[in-house]
Design a protein around this motif. Structure first.
Motif, PDB file in Angstrom:
ATOM      1  N   ASN A   1       0.848  -1.205   0.000  1.00 40.06           N
ATOM      2  CA  ASN A   1       0.000   0.000   0.000  1.00 40.06           C
ATOM      3  C   ASN A   1       0.880   1.250   0.000  1.00 40.06           C
ATOM      4  O   ASN A   1       0.538   2.253  -0.632  1.00 40.06           O
ATOM      5  CB  ASN A   1      -0.902   0.000   1.225  1.00 40.06           C
ATOM      6  CG  ASN A   1      -1.912  -1.141   1.189  1.00 40.06           C
ATOM      7  OD1 ASN A   1      -2.106  -1.758   0.139  1.00 40.06           O
ATOM      8  ND2 ASN A   1      -2.561  -1.408   2.311  1.00 40.06           N
TER       9      ASN A   1
ATOM     10  N   LEU B   1       1.883   2.151  -3.351  1.00 40.69           N
ATOM     11  CA  LEU B   1       0.796   2.795  -4.112  1.00 40.69           C
ATOM     12  C   LEU B   1       0.608   4.255  -3.704  1.00 40.69           C
ATOM     13  O   LEU B   1       0.251   5.087  -4.539  1.00 40.69           O
ATOM     14  CB  LEU B   1      -0.518   2.017  -3.936  1.00 40.69           C
ATOM     15  CG  LEU B   1      -0.557   0.632  -4.595  1.00 40.69           C
ATOM     16  CD1 LEU B   1      -1.895  -0.058  -4.339  1.00 40.69           C
ATOM     17  CD2 LEU B   1      -0.319   0.729  -6.102  1.00 40.69           C
ATOM     18  N   GLU B   2       0.860   4.530  -2.420  1.00 41.60           N
ATOM     19  CA  GLU B   2       0.752   5.928  -1.943  1.00 41.60           C
ATOM     20  C   GLU B   2       1.620   6.872  -2.780  1.00 41.60           C
ATOM     21  O   GLU B   2       1.304   8.030  -2.938  1.00 41.60           O
ATOM     22  CB  GLU B   2       1.240   6.036  -0.484  1.00 41.60           C
ATOM     23  CG  GLU B   2       0.223   5.614   0.539  1.00 41.60           C
ATOM     24  CD  GLU B   2       0.812   5.703   1.958  1.00 41.60           C
ATOM     25  OE1 GLU B   2       2.012   6.013   2.105  1.00 41.60           O
ATOM     26  OE2 GLU B   2       0.050   5.437   2.902  1.00 41.60           O
TER      27      GLU B   2
ATOM     28  N   MET C   1      -0.332   7.273  -6.448  1.00 38.97           N
ATOM     29  CA  MET C   1      -1.732   7.707  -6.568  1.00 38.97           C
ATOM     30  C   MET C   1      -2.206   8.302  -5.239  1.00 38.97           C
ATOM     31  O   MET C   1      -1.560   8.114  -4.203  1.00 38.97           O
ATOM     32  CB  MET C   1      -2.637   6.556  -7.022  1.00 38.97           C
ATOM     33  CG  MET C   1      -2.739   5.402  -6.068  1.00 38.97           C
ATOM     34  SD  MET C   1      -3.721   4.048  -6.736  1.00 38.97           S
ATOM     35  CE  MET C   1      -2.632   3.383  -7.978  1.00 38.97           C
ATOM     36  N   ASP C   2      -3.335   9.009  -5.319  1.00 34.77           N
ATOM     37  CA  ASP C   2      -3.869   9.688  -4.144  1.00 34.77           C
ATOM     38  C   ASP C   2      -4.611   8.672  -3.270  1.00 34.77           C
ATOM     39  O   ASP C   2      -5.838   8.548  -3.331  1.00 34.77           O
ATOM     40  CB  ASP C   2      -4.810  10.811  -4.612  1.00 34.77           C
ATOM     41  CG  ASP C   2      -5.391  11.583  -3.447  1.00 34.77           C
ATOM     42  OD1 ASP C   2      -4.849  11.455  -2.328  1.00 34.77           O
ATOM     43  OD2 ASP C   2      -6.396  12.287  -3.653  1.00 34.77           O
ATOM     44  N   THR C   3      -3.847   7.929  -2.487  1.00 34.50           N
ATOM     45  CA  THR C   3      -4.437   6.938  -1.597  1.00 34.50           C
ATOM     46  C   THR C   3      -3.578   6.843  -0.347  1.00 34.50           C
ATOM     47  O   THR C   3      -2.562   7.534  -0.225  1.00 34.50           O
ATOM     48  CB  THR C   3      -4.565   5.562  -2.297  1.00 34.50           C
ATOM     49  OG1 THR C   3      -5.370   4.704  -1.491  1.00 34.50           O
ATOM     50  CG2 THR C   3      -3.201   4.906  -2.545  1.00 34.50           C
TER      51      THR C   3
ATOM     52  N   TRP D   1      -4.035   1.820 -13.497  1.00 32.09           N
ATOM     53  CA  TRP D   1      -3.232   2.299 -12.370  1.00 32.09           C
ATOM     54  C   TRP D   1      -3.470   3.779 -12.079  1.00 32.09           C
ATOM     55  O   TRP D   1      -2.893   4.338 -11.164  1.00 32.09           O
ATOM     56  CB  TRP D   1      -1.742   1.990 -12.599  1.00 32.09           C
ATOM     57  CG  TRP D   1      -1.507   0.499 -12.606  1.00 32.09           C
ATOM     58  CD1 TRP D   1      -1.337  -0.303 -13.695  1.00 32.09           C
ATOM     59  CD2 TRP D   1      -1.483  -0.376 -11.467  1.00 32.09           C
ATOM     60  NE1 TRP D   1      -1.198  -1.624 -13.299  1.00 32.09           N
ATOM     61  CE2 TRP D   1      -1.283  -1.693 -11.942  1.00 32.09           C
ATOM     62  CE3 TRP D   1      -1.611  -0.184 -10.074  1.00 32.09           C
ATOM     63  CZ2 TRP D   1      -1.204  -2.803 -11.100  1.00 32.09           C
ATOM     64  CZ3 TRP D   1      -1.530  -1.293  -9.229  1.00 32.09           C
ATOM     65  CH2 TRP D   1      -1.339  -2.576  -9.743  1.00 32.09           C
ATOM     66  N   GLU D   2      -4.332   4.413 -12.891  1.00 36.70           N
ATOM     67  CA  GLU D   2      -4.696   5.813 -12.594  1.00 36.70           C
ATOM     68  C   GLU D   2      -6.039   5.901 -11.885  1.00 36.70           C
ATOM     69  O   GLU D   2      -6.525   6.991 -11.587  1.00 36.70           O
ATOM     70  CB  GLU D   2      -4.718   6.616 -13.897  1.00 36.70           C
ATOM     71  CG  GLU D   2      -3.303   6.851 -14.407  1.00 36.70           C
ATOM     72  CD  GLU D   2      -3.256   7.422 -15.810  1.00 36.70           C
ATOM     73  OE1 GLU D   2      -4.303   7.851 -16.322  1.00 36.70           O
ATOM     74  OE2 GLU D   2      -2.153   7.431 -16.383  1.00 36.70           O
ATOM     75  N   ASP D   3      -6.687   4.762 -11.646  1.00 37.16           N
ATOM     76  CA  ASP D   3      -7.992   4.758 -10.978  1.00 37.16           C
ATOM     77  C   ASP D   3      -7.829   4.179  -9.568  1.00 37.16           C
ATOM     78  O   ASP D   3      -7.799   2.964  -9.387  1.00 37.16           O
ATOM     79  CB  ASP D   3      -8.988   3.930 -11.803  1.00 37.16           C
ATOM     80  CG  ASP D   3     -10.313   3.745 -11.078  1.00 37.16           C
ATOM     81  OD1 ASP D   3     -10.594   4.506 -10.128  1.00 37.16           O
ATOM     82  OD2 ASP D   3     -11.063   2.819 -11.456  1.00 37.16           O
ATOM     83  N   ARG D   4      -7.738   5.064  -8.582  1.00 40.70           N
ATOM     84  CA  ARG D   4      -7.495   4.578  -7.211  1.00 40.70           C
ATOM     85  C   ARG D   4      -8.653   3.721  -6.687  1.00 40.70           C
ATOM     86  O   ARG D   4      -8.489   2.923  -5.775  1.00 40.70           O
ATOM     87  CB  ARG D   4      -7.241   5.755  -6.270  1.00 40.70           C
ATOM     88  CG  ARG D   4      -8.463   6.634  -6.037  1.00 40.70           C
ATOM     89  CD  ARG D   4      -8.196   7.707  -5.017  1.00 40.70           C
ATOM     90  NE  ARG D   4      -9.409   8.484  -4.772  1.00 40.70           N
ATOM     91  CZ  ARG D   4      -9.548   9.360  -3.809  1.00 40.70           C
ATOM     92  NH1 ARG D   4      -8.545   9.597  -2.995  1.00 40.70           N
ATOM     93  NH2 ARG D   4     -10.682  10.011  -3.645  1.00 40.70           N
TER      94      ARG D   4
ATOM     95  N   VAL E   1      -6.151  -0.350  -6.219  1.00 35.28           N
ATOM     96  CA  VAL E   1      -5.650  -0.853  -4.933  1.00 35.28           C
ATOM     97  C   VAL E   1      -6.205  -2.247  -4.602  1.00 35.28           C
ATOM     98  O   VAL E   1      -5.744  -2.876  -3.660  1.00 35.28           O
ATOM     99  CB  VAL E   1      -6.007   0.129  -3.778  1.00 35.28           C
ATOM    100  CG1 VAL E   1      -5.435   1.512  -4.060  1.00 35.28           C
ATOM    101  CG2 VAL E   1      -7.507   0.206  -3.534  1.00 35.28           C
TER     102      VAL E   1
END
Ligand code: UT7
Length: 322
Positions: free
Chosen positions: A20, A23-24, A27-29, A149-152, A156
């Motif tokens: 995770n 991924l942070e 992307m905005d997660t 990979w641009e769709d949070r 994830v």
């Protein structure tokens, strides 16, 4: 009467791990959001030179070793996958060749996240009716290849992996009951919009991505796990209390917990591995089963309920005596 029994199990997760926290960075997660909403901590992702077939082969080899069978024993290969290597030949045929199996039947079934249970249902019927003696039932997916990979909202959630059981003819009961269903009216809620004929656009080739209405799928998944579990025990004139272990499709820890609660099943009897590999679609049930067998929770003779739900919608279950 001939029964079909799980004689061996194997699984394979690609070496590359995406956490995770990784991924942070792209992307905005946040790790906190992902863990709280899904229970997922990490997912495995294939390398450029890995495919659904190659990870399926690894899982199949391990299952064959576990069962003590060789390529000459296999007379049926069914692969549950929604991420086949190619349109054709089927991933099952590619796996057959790589395993050195000659002359068996080999085909794929696409029932998305229910793919392993659709494949198990079919193999069980072949074996019980004498059409096969030793089958490889494989769930293998490379969902990273259809992840945006641009769709949070979806990136994830998914991961790659493969699992396989060797299903063999036996005098002892193994697969007790299987149920598979579909309702195609929900296509829009969970789909890869672009395909071979529908929506195919040469300029966008390679941009076929998972799209999902997460909330709607979530609610439907919980209700369906409950319904299919009750249908399965009723078919066997049994009781939910007869189940030693519940191995659900691993999509989201909250779905698993909500389904277990509805069924009155304590989490101690539920196998959950979604934290380790995220949603691997058709591979998730054999991955979870293998872990619980290896760590000694699931023992020979235990009664185990599998249940899955996925795009289509499709759903399915199997009650087994391990
Ligand atoms: O295998 C079968 C197929 N799949 C499933 O079974 C999955 C089913 N669905 C789910 O697991 C859940 O619906 C999700 C995990 C996909 C989403 O959880 P949710 O609790 O339903 O969240 P939500 O979609 O209602 O989104 C809540 C908020 C939104 O922000 P606002 O509108 O409240 O400001 C989203 O934009 O969370 C936001 N959000 C995120 N935030 C950080 C969505 N994705 C992310 C993210 N990181 N990755």
């Amino acid at each position: 009467m001939t029964h079909a029994r799980i004689a061996g199990i194997g699984s394979f997760l690609p070496e590359k791990v995406v956490t995770n926290t990784d991924l942070e960075k792209v992307m905005d997660t946040s790790d906190e959001w992902i863990q709280e909403r899904t229970g997922i901590k990490r997912r495995h992702v294939v390398a450029d030179d890995e495919f659904t077939s190659s990870i399926g082969v690894q899982a199949a080899r391990r299952a064959m070793d576990d069962a003590g069978v060789g390529p000459e024993d296999i007379d049926l290969i069914i692969v549950g996958t929604c991420t086949p290597d190619k349109v054709f030949p089927s991933t099952a045929c590619i796996i057959q060749h790589q395993l050195g199996v000659k002359g068996s039947a080999a085909f794929d079934v696409n029932a998305a996240c229910s793919g392993f249970l659709y494949a198990l249902d079919l193999a069980n019927r072949y074996i019980k009716t004498g059409g096969a003696q030793t089958a490889l039932v494989i769930g293998a997916e490379t969902l990273s290849r259809i992840t945006n990979w641009e769709d949070r909202g979806t990136a994830v959630l998914f991961g790659d992996g493969a699992g396989c059981v060797v299903l063999q003819a036996s005098d002892e009961p193994g697969i007790l009951s299987t149920h598979i269903h579909a309702d195609g009216q929900f296509e829009e809620l969970l789909q890869v919009r672009s395909g071979i004929s529908v929506g195919y656009d040469k300029t966008r080739a390679g941009e076929a991505f998972i799209e999902m209405n997460g909330n709607a799928v979530f609610k439907r998944a919980v209700a369906t796990f409950d319904a299919i579990a009750r249908e399965t025990v009723a078919d066997l004139d049994g009781d939910l209390g007869d189940i030693d272990w519940f191995v659900p499709h691993q999509a989201n820890m909250r779905i698993i917990k909500a389904a277990a609660k509805k069924l009155g099943m304590p989490m101690e009897r539920v196998i959950a591995t979604v934290d380790e590999h995220a949603n691997t679609s058709g591979a998730s049930i054999p991955l979870a089963l293998e872990l619980a067998v290896r760590d000694g929770r699931i023992q020979r003779g235990d009664t185990v309920l599998f249940a899955a739900f996925g795009a289509g919608f499709t759903w399915g279950s199997a009650m087994i005596k391990y």
